[in-house]
Scaffold this motif. Structure first.
Motif, short mmCIF file in Angstrom:
data_model
loop_
_atom_site.label_atom_id
_atom_site.label_comp_id
_atom_site.label_asym_id
_atom_site.label_seq_id
_atom_site.Cartn_x
_atom_site.Cartn_y
_atom_site.Cartn_z
N ALA A 87 78.95 19.71 -55.94
CA ALA A 87 78.90 20.72 -54.88
C ALA A 87 79.98 20.52 -53.82
O ALA A 87 80.60 21.47 -53.36
CB ALA A 87 77.53 20.72 -54.22
N LYS A 88 80.20 19.25 -53.46
CA LYS A 88 81.13 19.05 -52.34
C LYS A 88 82.55 19.47 -52.68
O LYS A 88 83.33 19.80 -51.80
CB LYS A 88 81.07 17.62 -51.83
CG LYS A 88 81.45 16.55 -52.81
CD LYS A 88 81.30 15.17 -52.14
CE LYS A 88 81.00 14.09 -53.16
NZ LYS A 88 80.61 12.85 -52.56
N TRP A 89 82.87 19.48 -53.96
CA TRP A 89 84.24 19.87 -54.35
C TRP A 89 84.40 21.39 -54.39
O TRP A 89 85.49 21.89 -54.64
CB TRP A 89 84.60 19.26 -55.71
CG TRP A 89 84.21 17.82 -55.81
CD1 TRP A 89 83.34 17.27 -56.69
CD2 TRP A 89 84.65 16.75 -54.96
NE1 TRP A 89 83.19 15.93 -56.45
CE2 TRP A 89 83.99 15.59 -55.40
CE3 TRP A 89 85.52 16.65 -53.87
CZ2 TRP A 89 84.17 14.34 -54.80
CZ3 TRP A 89 85.71 15.42 -53.28
CH2 TRP A 89 85.04 14.29 -53.74
N GLN A 90 83.29 22.12 -54.20
CA GLN A 90 83.38 23.59 -54.17
C GLN A 90 83.64 24.08 -52.76
O GLN A 90 83.75 25.27 -52.50
CB GLN A 90 82.11 24.24 -54.73
CG GLN A 90 81.60 23.63 -56.04
CD GLN A 90 82.71 23.32 -57.03
OE1 GLN A 90 83.56 24.17 -57.29
NE2 GLN A 90 82.72 22.10 -57.56
N LYS A 91 83.67 23.15 -51.82
CA LYS A 91 83.88 23.50 -50.42
C LYS A 91 85.29 23.11 -50.03
O LYS A 91 85.92 22.30 -50.70
CB LYS A 91 82.87 22.73 -49.54
CG LYS A 91 81.54 22.54 -50.20
CD LYS A 91 80.38 23.08 -49.43
CE LYS A 91 80.79 24.00 -48.34
NZ LYS A 91 79.74 24.89 -47.94
N PRO A 92 85.76 23.65 -48.91
CA PRO A 92 87.10 23.23 -48.47
C PRO A 92 87.11 21.77 -47.98
O PRO A 92 86.05 21.25 -47.64
CB PRO A 92 87.42 24.20 -47.31
CG PRO A 92 86.18 24.93 -47.01
CD PRO A 92 85.17 24.68 -48.08
N PRO A 93 88.29 21.13 -47.93
CA PRO A 93 88.37 19.77 -47.42
C PRO A 93 88.00 19.76 -45.92
O PRO A 93 87.90 20.84 -45.33
CB PRO A 93 89.83 19.39 -47.65
CG PRO A 93 90.56 20.65 -48.00
CD PRO A 93 89.56 21.69 -48.36
N PRO A 94 87.79 18.63 -45.27
CA PRO A 94 88.10 17.28 -45.77
C PRO A 94 87.02 16.72 -46.70
O PRO A 94 85.87 17.13 -46.64
CB PRO A 94 88.14 16.46 -44.48
CG PRO A 94 87.17 17.13 -43.57
CD PRO A 94 87.30 18.60 -43.88
N TYR A 95 87.46 15.81 -47.55
CA TYR A 95 86.56 15.11 -48.45
C TYR A 95 86.63 13.60 -48.18
O TYR A 95 87.66 13.12 -47.74
CB TYR A 95 86.97 15.32 -49.92
CG TYR A 95 87.18 16.76 -50.30
CD1 TYR A 95 86.14 17.68 -50.24
CD2 TYR A 95 88.43 17.19 -50.73
CE1 TYR A 95 86.34 19.01 -50.62
CE2 TYR A 95 88.64 18.52 -51.11
CZ TYR A 95 87.60 19.42 -51.04
OH TYR A 95 87.80 20.72 -51.42
#
Ligand SMILES: [Zn+2]
Lengths: 115, 407
Positions: free
Chosen positions: B317-325
Motif C-alpha cells: 500500500a505505501k508504494w501506491q502513495k506519493p513519497p516520502p518513503y
C-alpha cells in the motif's frame, strides 16, 4: 476482527517510525490499510461462512470415499479454546504489568519507612 | 530504576524495579513509544563464565531498561567513572554506585543477525568472530509470535563455519507494545557484552548501513543524520559502548543496502543469508520486508522483480502513495534499475520518484566519513576493502548524502 485490524495498523507503524510532521500522511495511510484489511476480512468471513454452510449441509452428492466432516460441536470447541487462550494471554499481560507496579508501590513504602 | 544480575550456571538473570518516578510507558532512542511487559529476563551464555566486568553488566542492563528510566539508575555493582559519565552525559540520568576501573579488550566481534547487512560485514572481516542473538520464549510471557523462527537463523549462522558464539535471551519479551522486540536496538548486544571478557572483545561491529547511519535510519525520513543518537561514534550510545571498552564499529556504515546485498550475495556466506523469518524453508515472499529486499536484490542483479505481491495488497500500500518513503534511497535505486518496474507494486512510486541510474549512482560507492568513524585498529582493513570492492564517492556524491532530503 478488532485484533486483526490492530495488527495491520501496528505492522504498518512498525514498518516506519515517523516524526510528528508526517502524521497527517500517516493517518491517511493507516485509513487505507484499515480499509484494505477490512476488505480482506470481509472476504475471509465470506469464506468461513461458505465453509460453515458446506459443513452443516449433509453431503448429498455420491462419494467414492468417505468424506470426513468435522463435527460442528468440535469446531465450536476449537473456537472456544482459541477464545480462552487469547483471553488468558491478555489477562497474564495485565497481571505481569500489575506486578511491576505492585513492586514499585512496595519499594516506595520501604523508602518512606526508611526516611 | 534498580537492576540486579544473578548468575546461575550459564544463565544470567536480570531483574529490575521501577523507581517511584518511573512508569510502564517509555521511549526508545529512535523515538518509538514502548510499554513494559515484565521486569525480568535472562541471557543464556554458551558456557559458564567466571566473572563479568561490572561495566559490561551495566551496559547489557542499560540496553534493556533505558526506555523506562527517568531520573536515576542504580546498578548492583559499582561501575567505572567513565561508564557512569557516559550515561549521565548521554541521558541526563544519575548513575550509582560508582567505583572501580574501566575494562578493555582486543578483538572485534560481529553482531551477526544472518541478514544481508551483517553478512556483508562478515565478508569484510573474514577473521572476526560472530556473536548471534537468539530469541527464546519468556517463561512468564505468552508468546504470540511463534511464526518468528529464531532457531532457523541460529542454525544458518552455525553453518557459516565461522567462530560463532550464540547467546539466547528472552529480553525481547520485556516489551509489551508495540510488540516483542529489543527495548533498545542495542539490546541485541546484551549477550555479546556478557561474553566480552571471555572472548577478549574490544569492539563490536554491526551491519548498519548508509541509510541507517547517515540518511535518517528508522527515525527520520529524508534527513541527513551525522549525529545519529543510536549509531554515530560520538552519539550517546557510541560513547557508552566506548566507555565499556566495546566501541561500536560500522564497517558498512558508508555503503547502501544495494552494496551490502551485493557483498553478501557474492560472498561465501550467500547460502546462509536470510532476511525474513516468516517462511518455513526460506523467505516468505509475502511480507513487506521481502518485497523491499526483493526490489534491492533485483536491482543489484539488474533483473525483473520476482514477486507474487500485487499493488492491491496491504503490504504494497505505501508504494501506491506519493513519497516520502522510509528507505527512499533504495526505492529510488531499485526503481531506476529494475526492468519493467512500471508493472510491479513499485510502478506508482517509480513514476513519482523519476529516479535514473545516474541520479542514484552515488549509492554504488562508499561515503568516506563513515570510515573515519571506525576506530583505529580496524579502519585500515575496512578502508582497503572498500577501495578494492566498492570504490569511494566523489565530492559531488558525498554532497548527495549531506543534502539528502533537502533537494
Ligand atoms: Zn517475508
Amino acid at each position: 476482527m478488532a485484533k486483526r485490524l490492530r495488527r495491520a495498523v501496528r505492522a504498518w507503524f512498525d514498518a516506519r517510525y515517523i516524526p510528528r510532521a508526517e502524521h497527517r500522511d500517516a493517518v491517511r495511510d493507516i485509513l487505507w490499510e484499515v480499509q484494505a484489511a477490512g476488505r480482506e476480512l470481509a472476504e475471509l468471513r465470506r469464506e468461513v461462512e461458505t465453509m460453515r454452510a458446506r459443513l452443516a449441509k449433509p453431503v448429498t452428492a455420491p462419494v467414492t470415499a468417505p468424506v470426513k466432516v468435522p463435527d460442528p460441536r468440535q469446531t465450536a470447541r476449537w473456537d472456544d479454546a482459541h477464545r480462552l487462550a487469547s483471553e488468558t494471554a491478555s489477562a497474564v499481560d495485565h497481571l505481569l504489568q500489575n506486578e511491576i507496579l505492585l513492586w514499585q508501590a512496595v519499594d516506595r513504602i520501604d523508602l518512606e519507612g526508611a526516611t | 530504576m534498580r537492576v540486579t544480575w544473578k548468575p546461575d550456571g550459564d544463565v544470567w538473570h536480570l531483574g529490575f524495579r521501577l523507581d517511584p518516578e518511573d512508569g510502564l510507558d517509555g521511549t526508545v532512542t529512535d523515538g518509538q513509544a514502548v510499554r513494559l511487559a515484565t521486569n525480568s529476563c535472562r541471557i543464556q551464555l554458551p558456557r559458564r563464565v567466571a566473572d563479568v566486568h561490572p561495566d559490561l553488566l551495566a551496559l547489557a542492563a542499560w540496553t534493556v531498561v533505558a526506555p523506562w528510566t527517568t531520573r536515576r539508575i542504580t546498578f548492583d555493582r559499582p561501575v567505572s567513572p567513565d561508564l557512569a559519565a557516559a550515561v549521565e552525559r548521554g541521558w541526563g540520568i544519575e548513575v550509582g554506585p560508582v567505583g572501580g576501573g574501566p575494562r578493555a579488550g582486543g578483538r572485534l566481534a560481529i553482531s551477526y543477525s544472518g541478514g544481508a547487512d551483517s553478512a556483508a560485514v562478515a565478508a569484510i572481516l573474514p577473521d572476526s568472530p560472530l556473536v548471534h542473538f537468539q530469541r527464546v520464549p519468556h517463561p512468564r510471557v505468552p508468546n504470540r509470535w511463534t511464526h518468528y523462527r529464531s532457531d532457523v537463523l541460529a542454525k544458518l549462522a552455525a553453518r557459516t563455519g565461522r567462530e560463532l558464539t550464540i547467546t539466547r535471551s528472552d529480553l525481547e519479551f520485556t516489551l509489551a507494545e508495540p510488540r516483542p522486540g529489543y527495548p533498545e536496538h542495542h539490546a541485541v548486544t546484551a549477550g555479546a557484552a556478557l561474553m566480552a571478557d571471555e572472548l577478549d572483545l574490544g569492539g563490536l561491529a554491526f551491519g548498519y548501513e548508509l541509510g541507517s547511519r547517515w540518511l535518517g535510519g528508522g527515525r527520520y525520513l529524508l534527513r541527513y543524520t551525522p549525529d545519529n543518537p543510536m549509531w554515530s561514534g560520538d552519539g550517546r550510545w557510541g560513547r557508552l559502548f566506548q566507555a565499556a571498552g566495546l566501541p561500536i564499529v560500522l564497517p558498512v556504515g558508508g555503503v547502501s543496502e544495494a552494496m551490502t546485498m551485493r557483498l553478501a550475495l557474492t560472498s561465501e556466506l550467500r547460502p546462509y543469508v536470510r532476511w525474513c523469518l516468516r517462511g518455513d524453508g526460506g523467505p516468505c515472499g509475502e511480507c513487506g520486508k521481502c518485497l523491499y529486499k526483493e526490489l534491492i536484490h533485483a536491482a543489484v542483479e539488474r533483473r525483473p522483480l520476482k514477486t507474487a505481491i500485487t499493488a492491491a495488497r496491504p503490504v504494497a500500500a505505501k508504494w501506491q502513495k506519493p513519497p516520502p518513503y522510509g528507505g527512499q534511497e533504495m526505492i529510488e535505486y531499485g526503481c531506476a534499475r529494475v526492468p519493467g518496474i512500471e508493472t510491479t507494486p513499485f510502478g506508482v512510486a517509480a513514476g513519482h520518484l523519476g529516479a535514473t541510474v545516474e541520479s542514484t549512482s552515488w549509492l554504488d560507492h562508499c561515503y568516506r566519513p563513515a570510515l573515519e568513524e571506525i576506530p583505529d585498529p580496524w579502519r585500515k582493513q575496512v578502508t582497503d576493502f572498500m577501495a578494492e570492492e566498492v570504490g569511494f564517492m566523489t565530492e559531488d556524491e558525498e554532497r548527495r548524502v549531506r543534502d539528502w532530503g533537502q533537494a
